[in-house]
Design an enzyme around this catalytic site. Structure first.
Site, PDB file in Angstrom:
ATOM      1  N   TRP A   1       0.815  -1.213   0.000  1.00  0.00           N
ATOM      2  CA  TRP A   1       0.000   0.000   0.000  1.00  0.00           C
ATOM      3  C   TRP A   1       0.846   1.259   0.000  1.00  0.00           C
ATOM      4  CZ3 TRP A   1      -4.498  -0.241  -1.951  1.00  0.00           C
ATOM      5  CH2 TRP A   1      -5.224  -1.422  -1.858  1.00  0.00           C
TER       6      TRP A   1
ATOM      7  N   ASP B   1      -1.217   6.588   6.558  1.00  0.00           N
ATOM      8  CA  ASP B   1      -2.331   5.757   6.112  1.00  0.00           C
ATOM      9  C   ASP B   1      -2.610   4.739   7.222  1.00  0.00           C
ATOM     10  OD1 ASP B   1      -4.047   3.929   4.962  1.00  0.00           O
ATOM     11  OD2 ASP B   1      -2.775   3.489   3.222  1.00  0.00           O
TER      12      ASP B   1
ATOM     13  N   LYS C   1     -12.673  -1.401   7.375  1.00  0.00           N
ATOM     14  CA  LYS C   1     -12.035  -2.399   8.221  1.00  0.00           C
ATOM     15  C   LYS C   1     -12.471  -2.226   9.682  1.00  0.00           C
ATOM     16  CE  LYS C   1      -8.681  -1.929   4.697  1.00  0.00           C
ATOM     17  NZ  LYS C   1      -8.768  -3.176   4.007  1.00  0.00           N
TER      18      LYS C   1
HETATM   19  N1  PMP Z   1      -4.281   1.544   2.370  1.00  0.00           N
HETATM   20  C1  PMP Z   1      -4.362   0.387   3.051  1.00  0.00           C
HETATM   21  C2  PMP Z   1      -3.395   0.140   4.173  1.00  0.00           C
HETATM   22  C3  PMP Z   1      -5.360  -0.551   2.714  1.00  0.00           C
HETATM   23  O1  PMP Z   1      -5.452  -1.712   3.382  1.00  0.00           O
HETATM   24  C4  PMP Z   1      -6.265  -0.266   1.661  1.00  0.00           C
HETATM   25  C5  PMP Z   1      -7.388  -1.198   1.264  1.00  0.00           C
HETATM   26  N2  PMP Z   1      -7.243  -2.528   1.546  1.00  0.00           N
HETATM   27  C6  PMP Z   1      -6.105   0.935   0.972  1.00  0.00           C
HETATM   28  C7  PMP Z   1      -5.120   1.828   1.363  1.00  0.00           C
HETATM   29  C8  PMP Z   1      -7.020   1.290  -0.172  1.00  0.00           C
HETATM   30  O2  PMP Z   1      -8.235   1.633   0.341  1.00  0.00           O
HETATM   31  P1  PMP Z   1      -9.494   1.975  -0.573  1.00  0.00           P
HETATM   32  O3  PMP Z   1      -9.875   0.688  -1.237  1.00  0.00           O
HETATM   33  O4  PMP Z   1     -10.466   2.479   0.420  1.00  0.00           O
HETATM   34  O5  PMP Z   1      -9.072   2.984  -1.554  1.00  0.00           O
END
Ligand code: PMP
Length: 340
Positions: free
Chosen positions: A83, A152, A176
């Site tokens: 991520w 994040d 989550k």
């Molecule tokens: N950052 C992290 C740490 C994630 O786990 C996720 C989604 N699994 C995201 C960003 C992306 O999130 P979104 O699908 O809400 O854009």
């Protein structure tokens, strides 16, 4: 019968919240209509604006530099998993990204120690992903920096206490630990609202959205309503202090089971193991399909690891009860006896 859902997200919600939502669906508080058919409102904190936005955490990868930087500014990024790697790819369209550390070589089984980061003196902010959902690595403590910290926290927000005053921006997708997908929380220090950013739609502009209580356009009302119920649920059970203890006990139970066995393994450096997302492998990958089939038969679903990592992954977000983890480790021990 409800299953134990170990999905990385959209993830399990508290059963009591779902029951309340179900009860109120046709008739919210005796008003004869549902929350989705109602008007909307919101509230803010003192030093920080708490924005309820759309576009996911992924949207914020670009929206952060767009809101607080000029394209010629510099920003430091730590890559510690899939991520944060993606956040760099998106951010560099809008700011000069300096990758201060990158643990790709370890296959993201560790985080580069801060002593080895190459930070730039003139960076506007330092970005890191507090918990990497795919690789199961989590920062045990905050990076030490006098720079603006941006994090994040999609997969660990509200799972433990943290000092928000150390941060410029904290952001998270809701799906989550907070509620249904479709809502993105952005906690932004109010002085940053005055930064001159780049051209951007008002629905993604922090200052505009803060001034409008996150309602410069129609919000995802059902997601807000359900998130509100999850916040109440968390407060009722003792808040973040209490859930932090429960999360520690849940993850310890699973890690202890993995570490005590020669059949299961978790590759992550113990100092950086996530309490939320726990990847593990079986001694023989040919048994993966059988493990998934048998666990699903017993009401434990979504244990398949991310395709880039393989093996299994159990996500133990706030609403996952200890009983779910106990059921998983009991199953794992029996599966090992039968198949090792
Ligand atoms: N950052 C992290 C740490 C994630 O786990 C996720 C989604 N699994 C995201 C960003 C992306 O999130 P979104 O699908 O809400 O854009």
């Amino acid at each position: 019968m409800r299953v134990y859902n170990f999905s990385a997200g959209p993830a399990t919600l508290p059963e009591s919240v779902l029951t309340e939502v179900q009860q109120e669906l046709l008739n919210f508080h005796g008003q004869g209509l549902s929350i989705m058919e109602q008007s909307h409102r919101a509230k803010m904190s003192d030093d920080y604006a708490v924005l309820f936005l759309q576009g996911g955490a992924t949207g914020q990868f670009s929206l952060i530099p767009q809101n607080i930087c000029q394209p010629t500014d510099k920003a430091d990024y730590v890559i510690s998993g899939q991520w944060s790697k993606k956040s760099v790819a998106h951010a560099k369209e809008f700011v000069n990204v300096n990758v201060a550390a990158d643990s790709t070589e370890s296959k993201f089984t560790t985080i580069t120690p801060q002593a080895d980061w190459s930070l730039s003196a003139d960076a506007e902010y330092l970005h890191f992903c507090d918990n990497e959902t795919v690789h199961g690595v989590e920062f045990p403590e905050l990076p030490q920096s006098d720079k603006l910290l941006v994090s994040d926290m999609s997969s660990n927000i509200l799972s433990r206490q943290f000092d928000v005053s150390k941060f410029g921006i904290v952001y998270a997708g809701a799906q989550k630990n907070i509620g249904p997908a479709g809502l993105t929380i952005v906690i932004v220090r109010k002085d940053l609202l005055e930064r001159e950013g780049q051209k951007i739609s008002p629905v993604f502009n922090y200052k505009t959205m803060a001034a409008a209580g996150s309602m410069s356009n129609t919000p995802p009302t059902f997601a807000w309503y359900t998130a509100g119920k999850v916040f109440e649920w968390l407060k009722d059970l003792g808040g973040v202090t209490e859930i932090e203890k429960r999360n520690a006990a849940k993850s310890k139970l699973l890690y202890d089971t993995i570490d005590a066995s020669s059949f299961y393994a978790n590759p992550v450096d113990k100092a950086y193991r996530s309490r939320m997302n726990i990847p593990f492998t079986l001694a023989n990958a040919e048994l993966d399909a059988l493990f998934l089939e048998k666990s699903a038969e017993q009401g434990m679903i979504n244990l398949k690891g991310h395709r880039s990592v393989g093996g299994m992954r159990a996500s133990l977000y706030n609403p996952m009860p200890l009983a779910g983890v106990q059921k998983l480790v009991d199953f794992m021990q029996i599966f090992e006896k039968e198949n090792a």
